[in-house]
Design an enzyme around this catalytic site. Sequence first.
Site, PDB file in Angstrom:
ATOM      1  N   CYS A  88       0.872  -1.176   0.000  1.00 50.69           N
ATOM      2  CA  CYS A  88       0.000   0.000   0.000  1.00 50.69           C
ATOM      3  C   CYS A  88       0.908   1.224   0.000  1.00 50.69           C
ATOM      4  O   CYS A  88       1.660   1.439   0.953  1.00 50.69           O
ATOM      5  CB  CYS A  88      -0.885  -0.022   1.247  1.00 50.69           C
ATOM      6  SG  CYS A  88      -1.855   1.489   1.418  1.00 50.69           S
ATOM      7  N   CYS A 268      -4.794   6.447  -3.897  1.00 50.41           N
ATOM      8  CA  CYS A 268      -4.196   5.113  -3.871  1.00 50.41           C
ATOM      9  C   CYS A 268      -2.787   5.229  -4.457  1.00 50.41           C
ATOM     10  O   CYS A 268      -2.622   5.574  -5.627  1.00 50.41           O
ATOM     11  CB  CYS A 268      -5.051   4.140  -4.678  1.00 50.41           C
ATOM     12  SG  CYS A 268      -4.347   2.486  -4.731  1.00 50.41           S
TER      13      CYS A 268
HETATM   14  N1  LIG Z   1      -4.496   2.196  -0.977  1.00 52.18           N
HETATM   15  C1  LIG Z   1      -3.295   1.432  -1.210  1.00 52.18           C
HETATM   16  C2  LIG Z   1      -3.489   0.171  -1.960  1.00 52.18           C
HETATM   17  C3  LIG Z   1      -4.104  -0.936  -1.158  1.00 52.18           C
HETATM   18  C4  LIG Z   1      -4.241  -2.128  -2.044  1.00 52.18           C
HETATM   19  C5  LIG Z   1      -5.426  -2.942  -1.795  1.00 52.18           C
HETATM   20  N2  LIG Z   1      -6.688  -2.256  -1.931  1.00 52.18           N
HETATM   21  C6  LIG Z   1      -5.431  -4.260  -2.537  1.00 52.18           C
HETATM   22  O1  LIG Z   1      -4.755  -4.430  -3.549  1.00 52.18           O
HETATM   23  O2  LIG Z   1      -6.128  -5.159  -2.073  1.00 52.18           O
HETATM   24  C7  LIG Z   1      -2.216   2.288  -1.817  1.00 52.18           C
HETATM   25  O3  LIG Z   1      -2.119   3.459  -1.467  1.00 52.18           O
HETATM   26  O4  LIG Z   1      -1.414   1.805  -2.599  1.00 52.18           O
END
Ligand SMILES: N[C@H](CCC[C@H](N)C(=O)O)C(=O)O
Length: 328
Positions: A88, A268
Amino acid sequence: MSVPRVPFEKYHGTGNDFLVVRADADVPDRAAFAAAHCDRETGVRAGERSEGRRGADGVLFLSLDAEATPPRVPMTLVQPDGSIAEMCGNGARCAALWATRDCGARRVVLDTPAGDRRATVTDPGAGAADPATVEVEMGRPSFDPERVPLSEAVGEPLVEENVEGLTVTAVNTGVPHAVAFVDDVNAVDLDAVAPPVRHADVFPEGANVTLASVADDGDDGDDERTDAAGASGADAADADAADGADDAPVAFRQRTYERGVEGETRACGTGAVAVVAVARRLGLTDGASLRVSPPGGDLRVTVPAGGPATLTGPATREFAGELEADPR
Ligand SMILES: N[C@H](CCC[C@H](N)C(=O)O)C(=O)O
Protein backbone atom coordinates in the site's frame (compact mmCIF):
# COMPACT_ATOMS: atom_id res chain seq x y z
CA MET A 1 -14.99 -6.99 33.91
CA SER A 2 -13.68 -4.24 31.69
CA VAL A 3 -13.49 -4.75 27.94
CA PRO A 4 -9.86 -5.16 26.72
CA ARG A 5 -8.72 -2.21 24.62
CA VAL A 6 -5.67 -1.55 22.45
CA PRO A 7 -4.00 1.78 21.68
CA PHE A 8 -4.10 3.06 18.09
CA GLU A 9 -3.07 6.11 16.10
CA LYS A 10 -4.92 7.40 13.04
CA TYR A 11 -2.92 8.51 9.99
CA HIS A 12 -3.72 9.46 6.44
CA GLY A 13 -1.79 9.94 3.23
CA THR A 14 -3.65 12.14 0.71
CA GLY A 15 -6.93 11.15 2.37
CA ASN A 16 -6.28 7.37 2.22
CA ASP A 17 -6.62 6.72 5.96
CA PHE A 18 -5.42 4.03 8.32
CA LEU A 19 -5.52 2.94 11.92
CA VAL A 20 -2.01 2.12 13.13
CA VAL A 21 -1.84 -0.61 15.76
CA ARG A 22 1.33 -2.20 17.14
CA ALA A 23 1.72 -5.75 15.83
CA ASP A 24 2.20 -7.11 19.35
CA ALA A 25 -1.15 -5.71 20.52
CA ASP A 26 -3.48 -8.44 21.71
CA VAL A 27 -6.01 -8.43 18.85
CA PRO A 28 -7.52 -11.92 18.66
CA ASP A 29 -9.18 -11.51 15.24
CA ARG A 30 -7.56 -8.90 13.00
CA ALA A 31 -10.19 -9.24 10.28
CA ALA A 32 -13.06 -8.58 12.71
CA PHE A 33 -11.09 -5.71 14.27
CA ALA A 34 -10.60 -4.06 10.85
CA ALA A 35 -14.21 -4.63 9.78
CA ALA A 36 -15.64 -3.06 12.94
CA HIS A 37 -13.32 -0.10 13.42
CA CYS A 38 -12.94 0.84 9.70
CA ASP A 39 -16.71 0.99 9.14
CA ARG A 40 -17.57 4.41 7.66
CA GLU A 41 -20.94 4.56 9.47
CA THR A 42 -20.09 3.16 12.89
CA GLY A 43 -16.29 2.95 13.05
CA VAL A 44 -13.65 4.97 14.88
CA ARG A 45 -13.82 8.75 15.11
CA ALA A 46 -11.69 11.46 16.66
CA GLY A 47 -13.93 11.90 19.71
CA GLU A 48 -17.50 11.57 20.92
CA ARG A 49 -18.41 14.99 19.58
CA SER A 50 -16.23 14.81 16.48
CA GLU A 51 -17.86 15.74 13.19
CA GLY A 52 -14.96 14.22 11.26
CA ARG A 53 -15.05 11.22 8.97
CA ARG A 54 -15.61 7.89 10.73
CA GLY A 55 -13.78 4.66 9.99
CA ALA A 56 -10.72 4.10 7.84
CA ASP A 57 -9.51 2.35 4.69
CA GLY A 58 -7.60 -0.28 6.69
CA VAL A 59 -5.53 -1.18 9.73
CA LEU A 60 -1.73 -1.09 9.55
CA PHE A 61 -0.25 -3.54 12.05
CA LEU A 62 3.32 -2.32 12.52
CA SER A 63 6.38 -3.22 14.51
CA LEU A 64 9.78 -1.61 14.64
CA ASP A 65 13.26 -3.11 14.83
CA ALA A 66 15.20 0.03 15.70
CA GLU A 67 18.45 -1.93 16.18
CA ALA A 68 18.68 -2.81 12.48
CA THR A 69 20.50 -0.44 10.10
CA PRO A 70 18.39 1.08 8.71
CA PRO A 71 15.53 0.33 11.13
CA ARG A 72 13.06 -2.27 9.82
CA VAL A 73 9.30 -1.92 9.97
CA PRO A 74 7.31 -5.11 9.33
CA MET A 75 3.98 -3.86 7.89
CA THR A 76 0.72 -5.76 7.49
CA LEU A 77 -2.32 -3.98 6.04
CA VAL A 78 -5.60 -5.63 7.02
CA GLN A 79 -8.43 -4.23 4.91
CA PRO A 80 -12.06 -3.67 5.90
CA ASP A 81 -13.08 -6.97 4.25
CA GLY A 82 -10.47 -8.84 6.32
CA SER A 83 -8.06 -9.43 3.42
CA ILE A 84 -4.35 -8.61 3.64
CA ALA A 85 -2.94 -6.37 0.91
CA GLU A 86 0.62 -7.13 -0.20
CA MET A 87 1.48 -3.45 -0.48
CA CYS A 88 0.00 0.00 0.00
CA GLY A 89 1.76 3.14 -1.19
CA ASN A 90 -0.10 5.66 0.97
CA GLY A 91 0.01 3.32 3.97
CA ALA A 92 3.76 2.93 3.45
CA ARG A 93 4.25 6.67 3.87
CA CYS A 94 2.19 6.61 7.08
CA ALA A 95 4.18 3.60 8.38
CA ALA A 96 7.50 5.32 7.69
CA LEU A 97 6.37 8.49 9.49
CA TRP A 98 5.16 6.43 12.45
CA ALA A 99 8.57 4.70 12.67
CA THR A 100 10.51 7.95 12.27
CA ARG A 101 8.58 9.57 15.07
CA ASP A 102 9.23 6.53 17.26
CA CYS A 103 12.97 6.00 16.68
CA GLY A 104 14.21 9.23 15.12
CA ALA A 105 15.68 7.65 11.96
CA ARG A 106 14.53 9.31 8.76
CA ARG A 107 15.33 6.26 6.58
CA VAL A 108 13.62 2.95 7.27
CA VAL A 109 12.96 -0.30 5.42
CA LEU A 110 9.34 -1.41 5.27
CA ASP A 111 9.06 -5.18 5.30
CA THR A 112 5.90 -5.94 3.28
CA PRO A 113 4.45 -9.09 1.69
CA ALA A 114 5.47 -7.54 -1.68
CA GLY A 115 9.11 -7.28 -0.51
CA ASP A 116 11.35 -4.75 1.23
CA ARG A 117 10.58 -1.12 0.43
CA ARG A 118 12.95 1.67 1.43
CA ALA A 119 11.30 4.85 2.68
CA THR A 120 12.69 8.26 3.58
CA VAL A 121 10.95 11.01 5.51
CA THR A 122 12.31 13.90 3.44
CA ASP A 123 10.45 16.56 5.44
CA PRO A 124 9.16 15.65 8.92
CA GLY A 125 6.77 18.65 9.05
CA ALA A 126 6.90 21.48 11.57
CA GLY A 127 4.75 19.87 14.28
CA ALA A 128 3.17 16.50 15.08
CA ALA A 129 -0.10 17.46 13.37
CA ASP A 130 1.59 18.84 10.24
CA PRO A 131 1.90 16.73 7.13
CA ALA A 132 5.33 15.21 6.61
CA THR A 133 6.67 14.39 3.18
CA VAL A 134 7.77 10.80 2.59
CA GLU A 135 9.40 9.12 -0.40
CA VAL A 136 8.92 5.37 -0.84
CA GLU A 137 10.69 3.02 -3.24
CA MET A 138 7.90 1.03 -4.85
CA GLY A 139 9.74 -1.72 -6.76
CA ARG A 140 9.52 -2.22 -10.51
CA PRO A 141 6.03 -2.20 -12.02
CA SER A 142 5.38 -5.52 -13.77
CA PHE A 143 3.09 -6.31 -16.71
CA ASP A 144 4.10 -9.99 -16.58
CA PRO A 145 0.88 -12.10 -16.60
CA GLU A 146 2.18 -14.27 -13.76
CA ARG A 147 3.05 -11.27 -11.64
CA VAL A 148 -0.16 -9.26 -12.08
CA PRO A 149 -1.51 -12.03 -11.81
CA LEU A 150 -3.72 -12.79 -14.82
CA SER A 151 -5.62 -16.05 -15.27
CA GLU A 152 -3.59 -18.94 -16.66
CA ALA A 153 -5.35 -18.72 -20.01
CA VAL A 154 -3.68 -15.34 -20.66
CA GLY A 155 -0.12 -15.86 -21.85
CA GLU A 156 0.84 -12.27 -22.54
CA PRO A 157 0.50 -8.85 -20.91
CA LEU A 158 -3.00 -7.40 -20.91
CA VAL A 159 -2.61 -4.07 -22.72
CA GLU A 160 -5.58 -1.94 -23.72
CA GLU A 161 -8.01 -4.85 -23.73
CA ASN A 162 -11.73 -4.67 -23.12
CA VAL A 163 -12.56 -6.14 -19.72
CA GLU A 164 -16.22 -5.84 -18.74
CA GLY A 165 -16.69 -2.74 -20.87
CA LEU A 166 -13.57 -0.86 -19.77
CA THR A 167 -10.38 -0.71 -21.87
CA VAL A 168 -7.71 -1.63 -19.34
CA THR A 169 -4.01 -2.34 -19.01
CA ALA A 170 -3.03 -4.66 -16.16
CA VAL A 171 0.03 -3.94 -14.03
CA ASN A 172 1.33 -4.99 -10.64
CA THR A 173 2.86 -2.18 -8.59
CA GLY A 174 2.93 -4.23 -5.37
CA VAL A 175 -0.75 -5.07 -5.89
CA PRO A 176 -2.70 -5.63 -9.12
CA HIS A 177 -4.24 -2.66 -10.91
CA ALA A 178 -6.47 -2.54 -13.99
CA VAL A 179 -5.76 0.93 -15.39
CA ALA A 180 -8.14 2.63 -17.81
CA PHE A 181 -7.35 5.94 -19.47
CA VAL A 182 -10.54 7.93 -20.01
CA ASP A 183 -11.27 11.48 -21.21
CA ASP A 184 -12.36 12.71 -17.78
CA VAL A 185 -12.10 10.60 -14.62
CA ASN A 186 -14.82 12.67 -12.97
CA ALA A 187 -17.34 11.89 -15.71
CA VAL A 188 -17.28 8.14 -14.98
CA ASP A 189 -19.61 6.42 -12.48
CA LEU A 190 -16.78 4.47 -10.86
CA ASP A 191 -18.99 2.60 -8.37
CA ALA A 192 -20.97 1.25 -11.31
CA VAL A 193 -18.20 0.38 -13.79
CA ALA A 194 -15.49 -0.88 -11.41
CA PRO A 195 -16.98 -3.92 -9.60
CA PRO A 196 -17.33 -6.17 -12.71
CA VAL A 197 -13.70 -5.39 -13.64
CA ARG A 198 -12.47 -5.87 -10.07
CA HIS A 199 -14.07 -9.36 -10.05
CA ALA A 200 -13.39 -10.33 -13.71
CA ASP A 201 -12.20 -13.92 -14.32
CA VAL A 202 -9.03 -12.60 -15.93
CA PHE A 203 -7.88 -11.43 -12.46
CA PRO A 204 -7.82 -14.57 -10.28
CA GLU A 205 -6.83 -12.52 -7.21
CA GLY A 206 -8.98 -9.54 -8.15
CA ALA A 207 -7.70 -6.12 -9.11
CA ASN A 208 -7.90 -2.54 -8.01
CA VAL A 209 -9.56 -0.49 -10.75
CA THR A 210 -7.81 2.77 -11.52
CA LEU A 211 -9.07 5.47 -13.87
CA ALA A 212 -6.71 8.08 -15.26
CA SER A 213 -7.05 11.06 -17.52
CA VAL A 214 -4.48 13.39 -18.99
CA ALA A 215 -4.72 16.71 -17.14
CA ASP A 216 -5.23 19.88 -19.16
CA ASP A 217 -2.11 21.93 -19.71
CA GLY A 218 -1.38 24.33 -16.90
CA ASP A 219 -4.14 22.94 -14.71
CA ASP A 220 -2.92 23.09 -11.13
CA GLY A 221 -5.09 20.21 -9.98
CA ASP A 222 -6.90 22.19 -7.29
CA ASP A 223 -10.29 22.46 -8.94
CA GLU A 224 -13.04 19.99 -8.13
CA ARG A 225 -10.64 17.45 -6.73
CA THR A 226 -12.40 17.32 -3.41
CA ASP A 227 -15.71 16.59 -5.10
CA ALA A 228 -15.19 13.12 -6.49
CA ALA A 229 -14.77 11.37 -3.15
CA GLY A 230 -16.09 14.11 -0.90
CA ALA A 231 -12.83 15.03 0.85
CA SER A 232 -13.25 17.35 3.81
CA GLY A 233 -11.83 20.86 3.87
CA ALA A 234 -9.16 19.74 6.31
CA ASP A 235 -7.88 17.06 3.96
CA ALA A 236 -7.74 19.48 1.07
CA ALA A 237 -5.79 21.97 3.18
CA ASP A 238 -3.29 19.24 4.10
CA ALA A 239 -2.83 18.35 0.49
CA ASP A 240 -2.21 21.95 -0.45
CA ALA A 241 0.35 22.37 2.29
CA ALA A 242 2.17 19.23 1.28
CA ASP A 243 2.30 19.82 -2.43
CA GLY A 244 3.06 23.52 -2.11
CA ALA A 245 6.72 22.90 -2.85
CA ASP A 246 5.91 21.03 -6.04
CA ASP A 247 4.78 23.52 -8.66
CA ALA A 248 5.07 21.24 -11.68
CA PRO A 249 1.72 20.93 -13.46
CA VAL A 250 -0.46 17.91 -12.78
CA ALA A 251 0.13 15.31 -15.51
CA PHE A 252 -2.67 12.88 -14.71
CA ARG A 253 -5.87 12.78 -12.70
CA GLN A 254 -6.61 9.51 -10.93
CA ARG A 255 -9.48 7.73 -9.23
CA THR A 256 -9.24 4.22 -7.78
CA TYR A 257 -11.83 1.67 -6.70
CA GLU A 258 -10.00 -0.55 -4.23
CA ARG A 259 -10.14 -4.27 -3.74
CA GLY A 260 -10.51 -4.96 -0.01
CA VAL A 261 -12.22 -1.62 0.63
CA GLU A 262 -14.74 -2.45 -2.13
CA GLY A 263 -15.21 1.18 -2.91
CA GLU A 264 -13.44 4.33 -4.02
CA THR A 265 -10.72 5.75 -1.79
CA ARG A 266 -9.54 9.36 -1.79
CA ALA A 267 -6.14 8.26 -3.03
CA CYS A 268 -4.20 5.11 -3.87
CA GLY A 269 -0.40 5.18 -4.04
CA THR A 270 0.16 1.91 -5.87
CA GLY A 271 -2.54 3.18 -8.24
CA ALA A 272 -0.66 6.45 -8.88
CA VAL A 273 2.46 4.45 -9.75
CA ALA A 274 0.32 2.20 -11.98
CA VAL A 275 -1.00 5.26 -13.85
CA VAL A 276 2.50 6.47 -14.71
CA ALA A 277 3.79 2.96 -15.53
CA VAL A 278 0.87 2.39 -17.91
CA ALA A 279 1.15 5.89 -19.42
CA ARG A 280 4.77 5.15 -20.25
CA ARG A 281 3.94 1.73 -21.67
CA LEU A 282 1.22 3.25 -23.89
CA GLY A 283 3.51 6.07 -25.01
CA LEU A 284 1.32 8.76 -23.42
CA THR A 285 4.35 10.29 -21.73
CA ASP A 286 8.10 9.90 -21.68
CA GLY A 287 8.37 11.90 -18.48
CA ALA A 288 10.03 9.86 -15.77
CA SER A 289 8.81 11.99 -12.83
CA LEU A 290 5.22 13.18 -12.89
CA ARG A 291 2.56 14.69 -10.66
CA VAL A 292 -0.56 12.56 -10.29
CA SER A 293 -3.72 13.98 -8.74
CA PRO A 294 -6.22 11.71 -6.96
CA PRO A 295 -9.19 13.37 -5.18
CA GLY A 296 -7.39 13.62 -1.82
CA GLY A 297 -4.24 15.50 -2.85
CA ASP A 298 -1.25 15.29 -5.14
CA LEU A 299 1.46 12.67 -5.44
CA ARG A 300 4.82 12.70 -7.22
CA VAL A 301 5.64 9.47 -9.07
CA THR A 302 8.92 8.46 -10.69
CA VAL A 303 9.09 5.44 -12.98
CA PRO A 304 12.64 5.21 -14.35
CA ALA A 305 13.32 2.88 -17.29
CA GLY A 306 15.64 0.54 -15.42
CA GLY A 307 15.05 0.96 -11.70
CA PRO A 308 12.42 0.94 -9.01
CA ALA A 309 9.55 3.42 -9.06
CA THR A 310 9.25 5.99 -6.30
CA LEU A 311 6.19 7.58 -4.74
CA THR A 312 6.46 10.87 -2.85
CA GLY A 313 3.67 12.57 -0.97
CA PRO A 314 2.28 13.69 2.37
CA ALA A 315 1.58 11.66 5.49
CA THR A 316 -0.34 13.11 8.43
CA ARG A 317 -1.04 11.89 11.96
CA GLU A 318 -4.63 12.77 12.84
CA PHE A 319 -5.40 11.54 16.38
CA ALA A 320 -4.92 8.63 18.78
CA GLY A 321 -6.96 6.66 21.28
CA GLU A 322 -7.96 3.17 22.33
CA LEU A 323 -10.18 0.64 20.58
CA GLU A 324 -12.00 -2.46 21.69
CA ALA A 325 -9.55 -5.31 21.00
CA ASP A 326 -12.23 -7.90 20.19
CA PRO A 327 -15.31 -6.24 18.70
CA ARG A 328 -16.79 -9.59 17.47
N1 LIG B 1 -4.50 2.20 -0.98
C1 LIG B 1 -3.29 1.43 -1.21
C2 LIG B 1 -3.49 0.17 -1.96
C3 LIG B 1 -4.10 -0.94 -1.16
C4 LIG B 1 -4.24 -2.13 -2.04
C5 LIG B 1 -5.43 -2.94 -1.80
N2 LIG B 1 -6.69 -2.26 -1.93
C6 LIG B 1 -5.43 -4.26 -2.54
O1 LIG B 1 -4.75 -4.43 -3.55
O2 LIG B 1 -6.13 -5.16 -2.07
C7 LIG B 1 -2.22 2.29 -1.82
O3 LIG B 1 -2.12 3.46 -1.47
O4 LIG B 1 -1.41 1.80 -2.60
